[in-house]
Design an enzyme around this catalytic site. Structure first.
Site, PDB file in Angstrom:
ATOM      1  N   HIS A 139      -9.099  -7.100   2.370  1.00  0.00           N
ATOM      2  CA  HIS A 139      -7.913  -6.255   2.319  1.00  0.00           C
ATOM      3  C   HIS A 139      -7.187  -6.377   0.986  1.00  0.00           C
ATOM      4  O   HIS A 139      -6.698  -5.396   0.437  1.00  0.00           O
ATOM      5  CB  HIS A 139      -6.954  -6.628   3.451  1.00  0.00           C
ATOM      6  CG  HIS A 139      -6.719  -5.514   4.390  1.00  0.00           C
ATOM      7  ND1 HIS A 139      -7.610  -5.170   5.375  1.00  0.00           N
ATOM      8  CD2 HIS A 139      -5.699  -4.627   4.480  1.00  0.00           C
ATOM      9  CE1 HIS A 139      -7.156  -4.139   6.029  1.00  0.00           C
ATOM     10  NE2 HIS A 139      -6.000  -3.782   5.515  1.00  0.00           N
ATOM     11  N   THR A 179      -9.941 -11.719   4.317  1.00  0.00           N
ATOM     12  CA  THR A 179     -10.762 -10.505   4.302  1.00  0.00           C
ATOM     13  C   THR A 179     -10.577  -9.792   2.959  1.00  0.00           C
ATOM     14  O   THR A 179      -9.792 -10.221   2.105  1.00  0.00           O
ATOM     15  CB  THR A 179     -10.334  -9.547   5.436  1.00  0.00           C
ATOM     16  OG1 THR A 179      -9.005  -9.084   5.135  1.00  0.00           O
ATOM     17  CG2 THR A 179     -10.335 -10.247   6.773  1.00  0.00           C
ATOM     18  N   VAL A 224       1.192  -9.160  -2.797  1.00  0.00           N
ATOM     19  CA  VAL A 224      -0.043  -9.186  -2.019  1.00  0.00           C
ATOM     20  C   VAL A 224      -0.675 -10.561  -2.195  1.00  0.00           C
ATOM     21  O   VAL A 224      -0.932 -11.001  -3.327  1.00  0.00           O
ATOM     22  CB  VAL A 224      -1.029  -8.080  -2.467  1.00  0.00           C
ATOM     23  CG1 VAL A 224      -2.114  -7.902  -1.414  1.00  0.00           C
ATOM     24  CG2 VAL A 224      -0.319  -6.763  -2.709  1.00  0.00           C
ATOM     25  N   PHE A 265       0.833  -1.212   0.000  1.00  0.00           N
ATOM     26  CA  PHE A 265       0.000   0.000   0.000  1.00  0.00           C
ATOM     27  C   PHE A 265       0.863   1.256   0.000  1.00  0.00           C
ATOM     28  O   PHE A 265       0.460   2.296  -0.531  1.00  0.00           O
ATOM     29  CB  PHE A 265      -0.920  -0.021   1.232  1.00  0.00           C
ATOM     30  CG  PHE A 265      -1.992   1.019   1.226  1.00  0.00           C
ATOM     31  CD1 PHE A 265      -3.150   0.838   0.486  1.00  0.00           C
ATOM     32  CD2 PHE A 265      -1.854   2.198   1.958  1.00  0.00           C
ATOM     33  CE1 PHE A 265      -4.143   1.803   0.465  1.00  0.00           C
ATOM     34  CE2 PHE A 265      -2.839   3.169   1.951  1.00  0.00           C
ATOM     35  CZ  PHE A 265      -3.989   2.962   1.202  1.00  0.00           C
ATOM     36  N   GLU A 266       2.049   1.176   0.595  1.00  0.00           N
ATOM     37  CA  GLU A 266       2.940   2.345   0.716  1.00  0.00           C
ATOM     38  C   GLU A 266       3.861   2.519  -0.501  1.00  0.00           C
ATOM     39  O   GLU A 266       4.647   3.481  -0.542  1.00  0.00           O
ATOM     40  CB  GLU A 266       3.800   2.240   1.987  1.00  0.00           C
ATOM     41  CG  GLU A 266       3.057   2.544   3.282  1.00  0.00           C
ATOM     42  CD  GLU A 266       2.107   1.449   3.724  1.00  0.00           C
ATOM     43  OE1 GLU A 266       2.452   0.270   3.569  1.00  0.00           O
ATOM     44  OE2 GLU A 266       0.991   1.774   4.181  1.00  0.00           O
ATOM     45  N   PHE A 269       5.016  -1.400 -12.329  1.00  0.00           N
ATOM     46  CA  PHE A 269       4.153  -2.179 -11.418  1.00  0.00           C
ATOM     47  C   PHE A 269       4.668  -3.621 -11.345  1.00  0.00           C
ATOM     48  O   PHE A 269       4.249  -4.472 -12.123  1.00  0.00           O
ATOM     49  CB  PHE A 269       2.723  -2.120 -11.968  1.00  0.00           C
ATOM     50  CG  PHE A 269       1.679  -2.806 -11.129  1.00  0.00           C
ATOM     51  CD1 PHE A 269       1.291  -2.262  -9.917  1.00  0.00           C
ATOM     52  CD2 PHE A 269       1.065  -3.967 -11.566  1.00  0.00           C
ATOM     53  CE1 PHE A 269       0.298  -2.879  -9.154  1.00  0.00           C
ATOM     54  CE2 PHE A 269       0.082  -4.591 -10.804  1.00  0.00           C
ATOM     55  CZ  PHE A 269      -0.303  -4.046  -9.599  1.00  0.00           C
ATOM     56  N   ARG A 273       6.725 -17.091  -9.243  1.00  0.00           N
ATOM     57  CA  ARG A 273       6.989 -15.849 -10.001  1.00  0.00           C
ATOM     58  C   ARG A 273       8.130 -15.024  -9.405  1.00  0.00           C
ATOM     59  O   ARG A 273       8.369 -13.887  -9.810  1.00  0.00           O
ATOM     60  CB  ARG A 273       5.699 -15.017 -10.055  1.00  0.00           C
ATOM     61  CG  ARG A 273       4.644 -15.673 -10.936  1.00  0.00           C
ATOM     62  CD  ARG A 273       3.235 -15.208 -10.637  1.00  0.00           C
ATOM     63  NE  ARG A 273       2.280 -15.851 -11.548  1.00  0.00           N
ATOM     64  CZ  ARG A 273       1.815 -17.101 -11.389  1.00  0.00           C
ATOM     65  NH1 ARG A 273       2.190 -17.839 -10.364  1.00  0.00           N
ATOM     66  NH2 ARG A 273       0.973 -17.614 -12.291  1.00  0.00           N
TER      67      ARG A 273
HETATM   68  N1  RBF Z   1       1.032  -5.747   2.357  1.00  0.00           N
HETATM   69  C1  RBF Z   1       1.591  -6.458   1.363  1.00  0.00           C
HETATM   70  O1  RBF Z   1       2.522  -5.975   0.723  1.00  0.00           O
HETATM   71  N2  RBF Z   1       1.134  -7.729   1.077  1.00  0.00           N
HETATM   72  C2  RBF Z   1       0.095  -8.307   1.736  1.00  0.00           C
HETATM   73  O2  RBF Z   1      -0.266  -9.460   1.442  1.00  0.00           O
HETATM   74  C3  RBF Z   1      -0.531  -7.554   2.758  1.00  0.00           C
HETATM   75  N3  RBF Z   1      -1.590  -8.064   3.428  1.00  0.00           N
HETATM   76  C4  RBF Z   1      -2.185  -7.329   4.399  1.00  0.00           C
HETATM   77  C5  RBF Z   1      -3.308  -7.832   5.074  1.00  0.00           C
HETATM   78  C6  RBF Z   1      -3.914  -7.095   6.078  1.00  0.00           C
HETATM   79  C7  RBF Z   1      -5.105  -7.654   6.777  1.00  0.00           C
HETATM   80  C8  RBF Z   1      -3.394  -5.812   6.431  1.00  0.00           C
HETATM   81  C9  RBF Z   1      -4.016  -4.978   7.524  1.00  0.00           C
HETATM   82  C10 RBF Z   1      -2.297  -5.303   5.758  1.00  0.00           C
HETATM   83  C11 RBF Z   1      -1.683  -6.047   4.753  1.00  0.00           C
HETATM   84  N4  RBF Z   1      -0.563  -5.537   4.068  1.00  0.00           N
HETATM   85  C12 RBF Z   1      -0.005  -6.268   3.069  1.00  0.00           C
HETATM   86  C13 RBF Z   1       0.056  -4.237   4.481  1.00  0.00           C
HETATM   87  C14 RBF Z   1      -0.436  -3.040   3.654  1.00  0.00           C
HETATM   88  O3  RBF Z   1       0.196  -3.016   2.375  1.00  0.00           O
HETATM   89  C15 RBF Z   1      -0.075  -1.723   4.388  1.00  0.00           C
HETATM   90  O4  RBF Z   1       1.286  -1.724   4.726  1.00  0.00           O
HETATM   91  C16 RBF Z   1      -0.910  -1.529   5.663  1.00  0.00           C
HETATM   92  O5  RBF Z   1      -2.290  -1.652   5.399  1.00  0.00           O
HETATM   93  C17 RBF Z   1      -0.622  -0.133   6.312  1.00  0.00           C
HETATM   94  O6  RBF Z   1      -1.009   0.912   5.404  1.00  0.00           O
END
Ligand code: RBF
Length: 165
Positions: free
Chosen positions: A96, A94, A89, A65-66, A121, A135
């Site tokens: 998310h 959930t 990811v 996300f960052e 990307f 991958r």
């Molecule tokens: N970040 C990833 O890069 N890969 C993930 O699979 C991933 N899964 C997440 C699942 C949950 C439930 C949460 C709360 C966050 C996850 N994040 C994951 C972190 C996300 O990219 C980010 O750092 C946080 O939501 C804080 O903004």
């Protein structure tokens, strides 16, 4: 027509030399077994095609996300010709997954257009860890290598079209 293969099997003759380019790598810390392998693949590929080590700024961000914000910070502070965003990811229980994937895909697209700079990307969005391993140096290549190839090709396009102006 030639069958479309993944870019891990690219033709080296079609890749621009990177000696004049500055290309950043932003890597998410979630699923580090995957993202570290992809980042290493990207770094090795950039060096192989002539990008100088001092012209490859690297940054880590907490999660995928960052990535957009990290890439923006890198662009504003280092004036890169391109930035490769690396993340993984994995589908959980959930929603998310959907929110993170959509946010990072849209964020990177918007940043790239706003900054007029290729932002690549290289984010895996998989159902499980095995698909990610496949991958990140497994049977489907290394998508970090492919991100680096894409960055070099986009830098080459910029150079070509700017010099045509
Ligand atoms: N970040 C990833 O890069 N890969 C993930 O699979 C991933 N899964 C997440 C699942 C949950 C439930 C949460 C709360 C966050 C996850 N994040 C994951 C972190 C996300 O990219 C980010 O750092 C946080 O939501 C804080 O903004």
């Amino acid at each position: 027509m030639e069958k479309k293969v993944n870019l891990s099997d690219h033709d080296p003759n079609t890749i621009p030399n990177g000696a004049d380019f500055k290309i950043g790598i932003v890597t998410a810390e979630w699923n580090p077994q995957i993202t570290d392998a992809m980042a290493q693949g990207a770094l090795d590929t950039l060096l192989h095609y002539g990008v100088k080590e001092e012209n490859i700024p690297v940054m880590h961000v907490p999660g995928s996300f960052e990535l957009t914000h990290g890439a923006q910070l890198l662009l504003q502070t280092t004036h890169c010709d391109a930035v490769i965003c690396i993340g993984c990811v994995i589908q959980g229980e959930t929603r998310h997954f959907d929110f993170i994937c959509e946010a990072v895909a849209n964020g990177i697209t918007n940043l790239s257009l706003q900054e007029k700079c290729p932002v690549i990307f290289s984010v895996l969005t998989t159902n499980d860890m095995q698909q990610a391993l496949d991958r990140a140096g497994g049977k489907h290549g290394n998508k970090g290598i492919e991100g680096a190839i894409t960055a070099l090709k986009m830098c080459g396009l910029h150079k070509q079209f700017r010099s045509n102006k």
